[in-house]
Write an enzyme that holds these catalytic residues in place. Structure first.
Site: not given
Length: 262
Positions: A107, A150, A253
């Site tokens: 992330y 991500d 998302h």
């Protein structure tokens, strides 16, 4: 051994446990990598996931922020976690499957609103994070590995709804795209999603600010699945579960999938 893997920034695993269970029940990936779990590890609702067959988990968590988790039907063991840029954030965790494949779940910091580290500390943190990722994979060349998560950068012109309008928007600025490219090159990572879907607009994120995200369709491809060259040819079946953006209490998302035949 064939397995399907998905990555999803869930934006609070406890708040959105119902749609995680929906995805697991309907799509059944063998491995699901979650980001922005916003939960200590011991508060992740593993019992509900285990009831659906996901009895294995490797995770790094913290209260209210960040957090990464790898849920799996398949046995896996912890393979490390790194605090890139020394932020004290739970932004990376790795696990190894029984077939020897290592999965890195990332992330990457979003970077704030201004693409200038002199006035925006968060942007500096993002650039430092990417630089240390690059150096990490350059120093220890990964093999038989998959990197997902991500990454908070949409690198290609067709990874955003309007390339020219996005050039100064954090997530698509040239300096970020170059930093991500250097990180990718350091590990010789292959973008599996774009290997499978080489052409056309493709998004995995739509802002909560849009009143009608589907109609406006101002998306970005921020969520990625990469693999090392020794297994990249085994990757196929990439898809984005766009419909998940319209589920009840959605994340901004959506899940991205790929299958590996190894």
């Amino acid at each position: 051994m064939s397995f399907t893997l998905a990555t999803w920034n869930i934006n609070s695993v406890r708040l959105r446990e119902p749609i995680v269970c929906k995805l697991l029940a309907e799509e059944g990936p063998d491995v699901l990598c979650l980001q922005e779990c916003k939960s200590p590890v011991d508060k992740i609702p593993l019992e509900q996931f285990a009831a659906l067959g996901y009895t294995h988990m490797v995770a790094e968590g913290q209260k209210g922020y960040n957090g990464v988790a790898i849920l799996s039907k398949l046995p896996l063991e912890a393979a490390g976690a790194h605090d890139f840029a020394q932020l004290g954030h739970a932004r990376h965790v790795a696990a190894k499957l029984s077939n020897g494949v290592t999965i890195h779940n990332f992330y990457v910091p979003a970077g704030g609103d201004v693409a200038d580290r002199t006035v925006n500390e968060k942007f500096g943190q993002k650039m430092d994070y990417l630089a240390q990722m690059r150096d990490f994979f350059h120093a220890d060349a990964p093999q038989k590995s998959i990197l997902v998560g991500d990454l908070n950068i949409a690198p290609r012109t067709d990874d955003v709804w309007d390339h020219k309008k996005m050039l100064k928007v954090v997530s698509h600025t040239p300096v970020e795209v170059e930093a991500l490219s250097q990180t990718q090159d350091a590990g010789k990572w292959v973008d599996i999603t774009r290997q499978d879907i080489p052409d056309g607009l493709l998004y995995s994120w739509w802002s909560y600010r849009a009143k009608d995200w589907d109609l406006a369709d101002k998306g970005r491809r921020l969520d990625h699945i990469w693999a090392t060259p020794d297994i990249s040819n085994a990757g196929h079946g990439s898809r984005v579960i766009r419909a998940a953006r319209g589920w009840e209490k959605p994340s901004d998302h959506v899940p991205v999938f790929a299958t590996f035949d190894l």
